[in-house]
Design a protein around this motif. Structure first.
Motif, PDB file in Angstrom:
ATOM      1  N   LYS A  72      -3.281   3.289   3.776  1.00  0.00           N
ATOM      2  CA  LYS A  72      -1.822   3.371   3.639  1.00  0.00           C
ATOM      3  C   LYS A  72      -1.170   3.755   4.962  1.00  0.00           C
ATOM      4  O   LYS A  72      -0.147   3.200   5.360  1.00  0.00           O
ATOM      5  N   ASP A  73      -1.779   4.713   5.662  1.00  0.00           N
ATOM      6  CA  ASP A  73      -1.218   5.163   6.943  1.00  0.00           C
ATOM      7  C   ASP A  73      -1.228   4.041   7.969  1.00  0.00           C
ATOM      8  O   ASP A  73      -0.261   3.865   8.728  1.00  0.00           O
TER       9      ASP A  73
ATOM     10  N   PHE B  29       0.819  -1.213   0.000  1.00  0.00           N
ATOM     11  CA  PHE B  29       0.000   0.000   0.000  1.00  0.00           C
ATOM     12  C   PHE B  29       0.855   1.266   0.000  1.00  0.00           C
ATOM     13  O   PHE B  29       0.444   2.307  -0.524  1.00  0.00           O
TER      14      PHE B  29
ATOM     15  N   GLU C 291      -6.720   8.648  -4.000  1.00  0.00           N
ATOM     16  CA  GLU C 291      -5.610   8.945  -3.094  1.00  0.00           C
ATOM     17  C   GLU C 291      -6.128   9.306  -1.706  1.00  0.00           C
ATOM     18  O   GLU C 291      -5.575   8.872  -0.686  1.00  0.00           O
TER      19      GLU C 291
ATOM     20  N   SER D  95       0.487   4.005  -2.985  1.00  0.00           N
ATOM     21  CA  SER D  95       0.306   5.441  -2.757  1.00  0.00           C
ATOM     22  C   SER D  95       1.384   6.255  -3.463  1.00  0.00           C
ATOM     23  O   SER D  95       1.105   7.322  -4.017  1.00  0.00           O
TER      24      SER D  95
ATOM     25  N   LEU E 134       0.370   6.537  -6.995  1.00  0.00           N
ATOM     26  CA  LEU E 134      -0.695   7.524  -7.193  1.00  0.00           C
ATOM     27  C   LEU E 134      -0.135   8.945  -7.259  1.00  0.00           C
ATOM     28  O   LEU E 134      -0.671   9.809  -7.945  1.00  0.00           O
ATOM     29  N   GLU E 135       0.958   9.182  -6.553  1.00  0.00           N
ATOM     30  CA  GLU E 135       1.591  10.506  -6.572  1.00  0.00           C
ATOM     31  C   GLU E 135       2.583  10.634  -7.720  1.00  0.00           C
ATOM     32  O   GLU E 135       2.994  11.737  -8.075  1.00  0.00           O
TER      33      GLU E 135
ATOM     34  N   GLY F 242      -0.787   2.027  -9.119  1.00  0.00           N
ATOM     35  CA  GLY F 242      -0.944   3.384  -8.611  1.00  0.00           C
ATOM     36  C   GLY F 242      -0.680   4.420  -9.688  1.00  0.00           C
ATOM     37  O   GLY F 242      -1.423   5.402  -9.821  1.00  0.00           O
TER      38      GLY F 242
ATOM     39  N   VAL G  73      -7.565   6.059  -0.058  1.00  0.00           N
ATOM     40  CA  VAL G  73      -6.548   5.046   0.261  1.00  0.00           C
ATOM     41  C   VAL G  73      -5.636   5.509   1.392  1.00  0.00           C
ATOM     42  O   VAL G  73      -5.038   4.683   2.085  1.00  0.00           O
ATOM     43  N   LYS G  74      -5.554   6.827   1.614  1.00  0.00           N
ATOM     44  CA  LYS G  74      -4.597   7.365   2.592  1.00  0.00           C
ATOM     45  C   LYS G  74      -4.735   6.742   3.985  1.00  0.00           C
ATOM     46  O   LYS G  74      -3.725   6.354   4.590  1.00  0.00           O
TER      47      LYS G  74
ATOM     48  N   CYS H 231      -5.207  -2.885  -7.280  1.00  0.00           N
ATOM     49  CA  CYS H 231      -3.832  -2.891  -6.769  1.00  0.00           C
ATOM     50  C   CYS H 231      -3.350  -4.318  -6.517  1.00  0.00           C
ATOM     51  O   CYS H 231      -2.283  -4.724  -6.988  1.00  0.00           O
TER      52      CYS H 231
END
Length: 741
Positions: free
Chosen positions: A272-273, A69, A265, A73, A76-77, A252, A268-269, A230
């Motif tokens: 991911k965190d 993850f 994004e 992320s 995605l960026e 991503g 998913v944050k 994913c």
């Protein structure tokens, strides 16, 4: 008595400890990642003062999910289009830094007596800077909008892709246990091929599916579908032989091109965190304080090597790319740390059992120290530049200034270069898709033989027909699609000697398509039969189906380009929608150089009073002036967005003398600053500014000239060009090229 599984108690311990540490580190204004590492150390098996996690293996699985993850992320960026837009300066800087640190890390490891694999992996660990730490440091110091920061972000984008390449190469090296050039090359080519095929297929299919299902999609569905895609790509990458991290990163990057990217994004944050926290805590669990004490010397040495080596290599790369000394030093000192990718590379060596146990905790310790030093290095960058610049001799200062002024250059027009760019793009793109279909046939045929076909000739013929039907649009584009652009026409018209090479290149395209058809048939029949069949199939298909294939390929290409640019188009549309008042609408006009409006301010033009329209946006080169002030001037080739009714816009059109367009992605020229060097073959040699026709023919303006260390600003029209003169010209690139080449 109810029994609670150890996994739940372990997760409870991890999250409670991480939460407490997080609060402390937030209060102390220290990086969160560092807090997670310390949490892992305190609750890990090597530190018994606090409660300890019991099922380490289960936590490692959660940590692997965290890596997936985390990379998803980052993808995605990342965005492949961001990579394309990254300038040459960022690419050169990143490549110089990575290559230098690979070598420096390897030499450092060997100098300390480490074995081959430990030294190689040390180089990989030191070569990638931390995106997370740098972004957080820039935000805290308020330098995100400084010029050097944009260069650093560009370097980080390139490094992300290089890190993925390193994971593949190090995995290959770990398996073979020695440098095998052919295996390395095959791994790189395999990576490039699968990245391309996944990107092309993903951009064509996924945005379309998300768009079709948009009305049915709520936040929950979008999150589930995104994570499912994913993990699907993770599984696919693993089947092909790549790491799960690569699959997550690629998916991503594909989703980053969709209009739902920001929403995905955001959704998913939290996931991911959560899993990222578990990952970083698990990294800390593997730190053995005894090992750190035992290897305190190497930790200190590698920390110094990281800070000094990355500062010098990144700074040198930026300097070589044409950046000023100040920005180069600021870039180098910003990138002087290691982070999340370094952990992943260290974890790879540990999981493959090719590196020593001490390398992992050393990497974590160096990352922790450099995380602390990064903000201070960024602060010290400018004073360091001032100190270094004062030490430099005047000649060195002048040489660096002249070298850095070459970052904005313009090359003379080369029609062959332009032609080859389009030619190779057509061949490579379509060949990748065709090869992907051929590999799919080769992979599926044995499985189909086992289940359905049983080597039946009709079944094999059916496979060939289906595969050829899938390949045919791309075969048509490969062999028959016209190479668009003025370069081809210009080459054909310029001289008869160009026609032979052009015809040869067209024949090569046709032959390549025949080879691909032959490769398909050859999987089932003899080579001779395959060659004859390929020629017959090519001729018959071209005669009968050419028009249909052209139409079908056009639709495919249009769908792909629409999906690829959907995010930008959607964003632009939203910006324009914000400007729409009542029943008026917005239209774009390009300012004719002969227009009476040129050189006047908006207040002088009184457009609202005279035509009833308002100027909402002025696009000038790469600059976009939204809601311009009344003192803003109108220049030739400005592209202006005007709001008004049909009648008002029609009246304004007659005044501005240009055609209106609602196409947001216009190909209109941009007014930018370019550098031209007058050499011995230049058509400008020995001409005056007036006789050169630059102003009249190219609608450009010479704003400055450099001659033998002398700078002349706004030269007179009688100024005569000499060999070695450096001209700074403001205007549209294509028009300038037509004059100077």
């Amino acid at each position: 008595m109810i029994h609670l599984p150890h996994l739940i108690t372990d997760l409870t311990l991890i999250l409670v400890s991480a939460g407490v540490t997080l609060l402390i580190f937030k209060k102390l204004k220290q990086p969160v990642v560092l807090g997670y590492l310390i949490t892992g150390l305190l609750i890990g098996p090597n530190f018994t003062l606090f409660p300890t996690v019991t099922e380490i293996d289960s936590i490692k699985i959660w940590a692997e999910i965290g890596v997936i993850f985390l990379l998803f992320s980052l993808g995605l960026e990342f965005s492949f289009k961001k990579l394309v837009k990254v300038g040459g300066s960022a690419s050169i800087t990143a490549i110089v830094e990575v290559v230098s640190m690979l070598a420096i890390g390897y030499i450092t490891g060997k100098a300390m007596g480490w074995n081959l694999m430990d030294s190689i992996f040390l180089g990989g660990i030191l070569s990638i800077s931390s995106t997370t730490i740098i972004i957080r440091a820039f935000e805290e110091l308020g330098v995100k909008n400084r010029k050097f920061a944009s260069l650093v972000f560009g370097v980080l984008i390139v490094e992300d892709l290089v890190a993925i390449l390193l994971l593949v190469l190090l995995s290959t090296l770990a398996v073979s246990q020695h440098f095998a050039g052919d295996k390395m090359l095959i791994s790189v080519l395999k990576l490039i091929f699968f990245l391309a095929i996944w990107f092309l297929g993903g951009i064509f299919l996924i945005p379309t599916v998300l768009k079709k299902a948009k009305k049915l999609m709520n936040d929950e569905m979008l999150l589930v579908i995104s994570l499912a895609l994913c993990l699907l790509m993770v599984s696919l990458a693993t089947v092909v032989g790549f790491s799960p991290a690569l699959g997550a990163f690629v998916m991503g990057a594909i989703l980053a091109e969709t209009t739902s990217a920001e929403k995905i994004e955001h959704l998913v944050k939290p996931v991911k965190d959560l899993f990222g926290a578990i990952f970083f805590v698990s990294v800390g669990m593997l730190i053995d304080p005894k090992v750190l004490i035992q290897y305190g010397g190497p930790v200190l040495v590698i920390t110094v090597v990281t800070i000094v080596g990355k500062t010098l290599s990144s700074g040198l790369g930026a300097l070589l790319s044409g950046q000023p000394l100040k920005h180069s030093l600021q870039t180098g000192m910003s990138l002087a740390q290691i982070g999340e990718f370094s952990f992943i590379i260290a974890t790879l060596g540990l999981s493959l059992k090719v590196t020593s146990d001490f390398l992992y905790p050393i990497a974590v310790a160096v990352s922790a120290i450099t995380t602390f030093t990064t903000p201070y290095l960024i602060k010290l960058a400018e004073p360091t530049y001032n100190f270094v610049y004062r030490l430099l001799p005047e000649k060195a200062q002048l040489a660096l200034t002249r070298y850095s002024s070459g970052t904005q250059t313009i090359a003379e027009t080369n029609n062959w270069k332009e032609f080859f760019k389009t030619y190779l793009s057509t061949i490579v793109t379509n060949s990748i898709v065709i090869i992907g279909i051929l590999f799919t046939v080769k992979y599926l045929t044995p499985k189909l033989n086992e289940s359905f076909i049983n080597n039946n000739s009709y079944g094999e013929l059916a496979i060939i027909v289906i595969a050829f039907a899938l390949m045919s649009p791309f075969l048509w584009a490969l062999s028959a699609k016209k190479i668009q652009g003025t370069a081809y026409k210009q080459l054909w018209v310029d001289t008869k000697y160009n026609r032979g090479p052009l015809i040869t290149l067209e024949i090569l395209r046709i032959m390549l398509s025949i080879v691909f058809i032959g490769a398909l048939v050859a999987q089932f029949y003899s080579i001779n039969f395959a060659i004859i069949s390929a020629i017959i199939i090519s001729v018959v298909s071209f005669i009968i189906f050419s028009t249909r294939l052209q139409s079908f390929y056009g639709k495919l290409e249009s769908r792909f380009l629409t999906n690829l640019n959907a995010r930008e188009i959607s964003a632009a549309s939203k910006r324009m929608d914000e400007l729409m008042p009542w029943d008026s609408h917005l239209a774009y006009f390009t300012v004719n150089p002969q227009s009476l409006a040129v050189g006047k301010t908006l207040v002088e033009l009184s457009l609202r009073e005279n035509f009833g329209v308002n100027v909402a946006v002025i696009e000038r080169g790469t600059r976009k002036i939204k809601i311009p002030s009344k003192e803003e001037y109108i220049y030739p080739y400005d592209r202006i967005a005007v709001v008004g009714t049909d009648e008002q816009l029609k009246s304004f059109e007659q005044y501005i003398s240009s055609e209106p367009t609602n196409d947001i992605e216009s190909n209109g020229g941009e007014v930018t600053l370019h550098k031209i060097t007058v050499n011995g073959n230049s058509p400008l040699l020995n001409k005056t500014i007036k006789s050169s026709g630059i102003r009249e023919k190219a609608m450009a303006l010479i704003v400055g000239i450099e001659r033998r260390n002398e700078r002349i600003l706004n030269p007179e029209s009688s100024f005569r060009f000499e060999k070695g003169d450096i001209l700074w010209v403001a205007g549209e690139k294509k028009l300038i090229q037509a004059i100077v080449s």
